[in-house]
Design a protein around this motif. Structure first.
Motif, PDB file in Angstrom:
ATOM      1  N   ASP A 488       0.839  -1.209   0.000  1.00  0.00           N
ATOM      2  CA  ASP A 488       0.000   0.000   0.000  1.00  0.00           C
ATOM      3  C   ASP A 488       0.872   1.257   0.000  1.00  0.00           C
ATOM      4  O   ASP A 488       0.642   2.194  -0.777  1.00  0.00           O
ATOM      5  CB  ASP A 488      -0.901   0.019   1.243  1.00  0.00           C
ATOM      6  CG  ASP A 488      -1.961  -1.069   1.229  1.00  0.00           C
ATOM      7  OD1 ASP A 488      -2.387  -1.453   0.125  1.00  0.00           O
ATOM      8  OD2 ASP A 488      -2.339  -1.533   2.314  1.00  0.00           O
ATOM      9  N   LEU A 489       1.856   1.280   0.892  1.00  0.00           N
ATOM     10  CA  LEU A 489       2.709   2.462   0.993  1.00  0.00           C
ATOM     11  C   LEU A 489       3.492   2.680  -0.294  1.00  0.00           C
ATOM     12  O   LEU A 489       3.615   3.821  -0.779  1.00  0.00           O
ATOM     13  CB  LEU A 489       3.672   2.327   2.183  1.00  0.00           C
ATOM     14  CG  LEU A 489       3.175   2.900   3.528  1.00  0.00           C
ATOM     15  CD1 LEU A 489       1.929   2.186   4.015  1.00  0.00           C
ATOM     16  CD2 LEU A 489       4.277   2.820   4.579  1.00  0.00           C
ATOM     17  N   MET A 490       4.018   1.600  -0.864  1.00  0.00           N
ATOM     18  CA  MET A 490       4.812   1.739  -2.085  1.00  0.00           C
ATOM     19  C   MET A 490       3.939   2.224  -3.243  1.00  0.00           C
ATOM     20  O   MET A 490       4.389   3.019  -4.086  1.00  0.00           O
ATOM     21  CB  MET A 490       5.473   0.406  -2.428  1.00  0.00           C
ATOM     22  CG  MET A 490       6.477   0.507  -3.565  1.00  0.00           C
ATOM     23  SD  MET A 490       7.840   1.660  -3.220  1.00  0.00           S
ATOM     24  CE  MET A 490       8.744   0.712  -1.993  1.00  0.00           C
ATOM     25  N   ARG A 491       2.689   1.778  -3.278  1.00  0.00           N
ATOM     26  CA  ARG A 491       1.792   2.200  -4.363  1.00  0.00           C
ATOM     27  C   ARG A 491       1.630   3.718  -4.380  1.00  0.00           C
ATOM     28  O   ARG A 491       1.673   4.358  -5.441  1.00  0.00           O
ATOM     29  CB  ARG A 491       0.436   1.521  -4.178  1.00  0.00           C
ATOM     30  CG  ARG A 491      -0.548   1.762  -5.341  1.00  0.00           C
ATOM     31  CD  ARG A 491      -1.879   1.077  -5.090  1.00  0.00           C
ATOM     32  NE  ARG A 491      -1.702  -0.331  -4.796  1.00  0.00           N
ATOM     33  CZ  ARG A 491      -2.047  -0.901  -3.649  1.00  0.00           C
ATOM     34  NH1 ARG A 491      -2.607  -0.174  -2.682  1.00  0.00           N
ATOM     35  NH2 ARG A 491      -1.867  -2.173  -3.438  1.00  0.00           N
ATOM     36  N   TYR A 492       1.482   4.314  -3.200  1.00  0.00           N
ATOM     37  CA  TYR A 492       1.303   5.767  -3.128  1.00  0.00           C
ATOM     38  C   TYR A 492       2.628   6.524  -3.193  1.00  0.00           C
ATOM     39  O   TYR A 492       2.653   7.716  -3.459  1.00  0.00           O
ATOM     40  CB  TYR A 492       0.548   6.129  -1.850  1.00  0.00           C
ATOM     41  CG  TYR A 492      -0.911   5.808  -1.916  1.00  0.00           C
ATOM     42  CD1 TYR A 492      -1.811   6.643  -2.579  1.00  0.00           C
ATOM     43  CD2 TYR A 492      -1.407   4.640  -1.336  1.00  0.00           C
ATOM     44  CE1 TYR A 492      -3.160   6.353  -2.641  1.00  0.00           C
ATOM     45  CE2 TYR A 492      -2.764   4.333  -1.390  1.00  0.00           C
ATOM     46  CZ  TYR A 492      -3.634   5.187  -2.050  1.00  0.00           C
ATOM     47  OH  TYR A 492      -4.963   4.887  -2.129  1.00  0.00           O
ATOM     48  N   ALA A 493       3.731   5.824  -2.947  1.00  0.00           N
ATOM     49  CA  ALA A 493       5.048   6.473  -2.996  1.00  0.00           C
ATOM     50  C   ALA A 493       5.538   6.665  -4.417  1.00  0.00           C
ATOM     51  O   ALA A 493       6.464   7.450  -4.661  1.00  0.00           O
ATOM     52  CB  ALA A 493       6.063   5.668  -2.203  1.00  0.00           C
ATOM     53  N   VAL A 494       4.953   5.935  -5.363  1.00  0.00           N
ATOM     54  CA  VAL A 494       5.399   6.047  -6.764  1.00  0.00           C
ATOM     55  C   VAL A 494       4.387   6.810  -7.609  1.00  0.00           C
ATOM     56  O   VAL A 494       4.481   6.818  -8.832  1.00  0.00           O
ATOM     57  CB  VAL A 494       5.679   4.670  -7.380  1.00  0.00           C
ATOM     58  CG1 VAL A 494       6.822   3.992  -6.659  1.00  0.00           C
ATOM     59  CG2 VAL A 494       4.442   3.784  -7.349  1.00  0.00           C
ATOM     60  N   VAL A 495       3.424   7.458  -6.950  1.00  0.00           N
ATOM     61  CA  VAL A 495       2.449   8.283  -7.685  1.00  0.00           C
ATOM     62  C   VAL A 495       3.186   9.420  -8.371  1.00  0.00           C
ATOM     63  O   VAL A 495       4.040  10.080  -7.777  1.00  0.00           O
ATOM     64  CB  VAL A 495       1.391   8.856  -6.711  1.00  0.00           C
ATOM     65  CG1 VAL A 495       0.522   9.887  -7.426  1.00  0.00           C
ATOM     66  CG2 VAL A 495       0.541   7.712  -6.169  1.00  0.00           C
ATOM     67  N   ARG A 496       2.882   9.653  -9.598  1.00  0.00           N
ATOM     68  CA  ARG A 496       3.528  10.737 -10.344  1.00  0.00           C
ATOM     69  C   ARG A 496       2.542  11.895 -10.523  1.00  0.00           C
ATOM     70  O   ARG A 496       1.358  11.691 -10.663  1.00  0.00           O
ATOM     71  CB  ARG A 496       3.995  10.252 -11.732  1.00  0.00           C
ATOM     72  CG  ARG A 496       5.144   9.248 -11.621  1.00  0.00           C
ATOM     73  CD  ARG A 496       6.425   9.951 -11.183  1.00  0.00           C
ATOM     74  NE  ARG A 496       7.540   9.018 -11.109  1.00  0.00           N
ATOM     75  CZ  ARG A 496       7.941   8.449  -9.972  1.00  0.00           C
ATOM     76  NH1 ARG A 496       7.304   8.700  -8.867  1.00  0.00           N
ATOM     77  NH2 ARG A 496       8.979   7.636  -9.963  1.00  0.00           N
TER      78      ARG A 496
END
Length: 496
Positions: A488-496
């Motif tokens: 979950d955290l990684m998904r939002y950390a790679v938002v462009r």
């Protein structure tokens, strides 16, 4: 192993006044092998690497390269022998470009005039960076790079030498997960070409990911060497610390108190965008983000190092202006920087550094109370396990991990009510990490509010009461404790 032996060290011994840094250590390395070297801070890892790289003479023992005994006279001689070193403390020149740092002392020249061929310099640097998969402009000044980008530049510099033995001291300490994987990919490619790597790390999870064998040092002695298949985490921890280690992330539940900090619309044009957060007494607020997410620029603005363009900051319900670190400290802020060099005065002693942000508490009528300074230093040297031959040792003579502990002790000693920890466990060993987390729990229990900025997903998930995810200078998601997963955290950390 089927490949041929490239390096053997036998009975390597090194002592300093009051410290037996290496006690007759044996070590061998094969072509195409990545041999991981582990140990707590002060175990002798960096000393051993410095001897192999020629920056430190051994007291006794012998080193053989491909069966021939050698005396490694200095770093230049090591390079000639095909040994390249990337130190934990980076050796870049901030005022010059990335390309100039990569080819320092070896800039391509035009014939017959001997002037620097800048087009060739930047072109070759670009090729090396492309091979690393790194999107860094070779013309950019090093001082404008993030810590992670500087680390990658240092690695590019070493790889430009076409070394046969590469010594890496904590190469991933400032890298994101994506950059870590990229580096591992590069190292595997070097393996295929027969390059051998000695890889020092505190990240136990990296051992099976990248290594073939692992050697553990403790108190200057070699404890043992194992193939990675036999080196599970519990075994390695036991070898490193000489005992079973308890809970690595000892989170204590603390009731949330009153609001300490509120931020509204904090903006730095082109960097940080409309940031909003609150922090309460006894709360550990995690901010997770990858390299370039804006975590460190946010911390610098909050501590008054850099100025914001717009927004409001409230401390204890009162609107405040923070235009300098001195003002931030006066308001009760403390800031453990990502780069420990920024928070220490290396030529001063351990006590002087630990009490640097607490001078008002330990001075009377302008005079330092030396007994209180000593007592404070003794407390944190003991609690953080700072390895030093004497209390008044100058910080510049400590290992990198122990310098990090001193930097942390400075803010623990300051009695700040709002602490900003930027990568607080960077460069420290597994035992010390558990101690740092216990101290964070103690501080939270005393009502201190902690902002923990980290790229270490397991640490953030285990220790934070709330987690904000940051990407592109914005907060992209918020999770309560126990709600988010690493995915979950990684998904939002790679938002462009």
């Amino acid at each position: 192993m089927s490949s041929s032996l490239i390096l053997r060290a036998e009975g390597i011994d090194k002592s300093y006044p009051g410290v037996h840094a290496l006690d007759h250590v044996d070590f061998d390395l094969f072509e195409g092998e990545i041999h991981v070297l582990l140990g707590e801070n002060g175990a002798g890892k960096s000393t051993f690497m410095k001897i192999l790289s020629g920056s430190l003479p051994k007291d006794s023992g012998r080193i053989t390269l491909r069966g021939q005994e050698v005396e490694i006279l200095n770093p230049h001689h090591a390079w000639e022998l095909g040994i390249g070193m990337v130190y934990q403390e980076l050796s870049l020149i901030p005022s010059t470009s990335v390309a100039e740092n990569i080819f320092l002392g070896r800039l391509p020249k035009r014939k017959p005039l001997g002037t620097v061929d800048w087009a060739e310099t930047f072109s070759r640097a670009r090729n090396i960076l492309d091979d690393l998969g790194v999107d860094i402009d070779p013309r950019q000044r090093v001082r404008d790079l993030s810590m992670g980008e500087r680390q990658l530049t240092e690695i590019a510099k070493a790889l430009s030498m076409n070394v046969q033995i590469l010594l890496l001291d904590e190469p991933t300490s400032a890298l994101s997960e994506e950059e870590r994987e990229r580096l591992f990919h590069i190292l595997r490619g070097l393996q295929e070409k027969g390059v051998a790597v000695i890889y020092v790390s505190h990240r136990l999870a990296e051992v099976p990911q990248i290594g073939q064998r692992v050697t553990v040092l403790r108190d200057g002695k070699k404890i043992g060497t194992l193939p990675v298949e036999q080196a599970d985490e519990a075994t390695l921890i036991r070898m490193m610390v000489g005992r079973e280690l308890g809970e690595q992330f000892p989170k204590t539940e603390v009731p949330r108190g009153r609001e300490l900090l509120r931020i509204r619309g904090l903006t730095v044009e082109g960097m940080l965008h409309d940031l909003n957060l609150t922090l309460h007494e006894g709360e550990i607020l995690g901010i997770f983000g990858l390299l370039g997410s804006g975590r460190t620029p946010f911390a610098r603005v909050l501590f008054g190092v850099d100025r914001m363009d717009s927004g409001e900051i409230f401390v204890d319900g009162n609107k405040v202006e923070i235009s300098s670190p001195a003002e931030a400290i006066e308001l009760g802020f403390g800031y453990l920087t990502e780069d420990r060099k920024e928070g220490l005065i290396p030529h001063l002693s351990i006590p002087a550094n630990i009490t640097l942000a607490s001078l008002k508490q330990i001075c009377q009528l302008g005079f330092l109370k030396h007994s209180e300074e000593r007592q404070a230093a003794e407390k944190y040297v003991r609690e953080l396990g700072i390895h030093t031959p004497k209390l008044h040792q100058r910080v510049e003579f400590l290992s990198g991990g122990n310098q990090q502990k001193v930097a942390l002790a400075k803010w623990l000693c300051s009695r700040s009510k709002i602490l900003i920890f930027d990568e607080p466990t960077r460069g420290i060993d597994v035992g010390a990490k558990a101690e740092v987390f216990r101290l964070m729990n103690d501080l939270a229990g005393q009502g201190v509010g902690i902002i923990m900025l980290s790229s270490e997903l397991p640490e953030v998930l285990a220790m934070a009461d709330r987690i904000l995810v940051m990407a592109g200078g914005s907060f992209t998601a918020e999770f309560a404790r126990g709600q988010g997963t690493q995915e979950d955290l990684m998904r939002y950390a790679v938002v462009r």
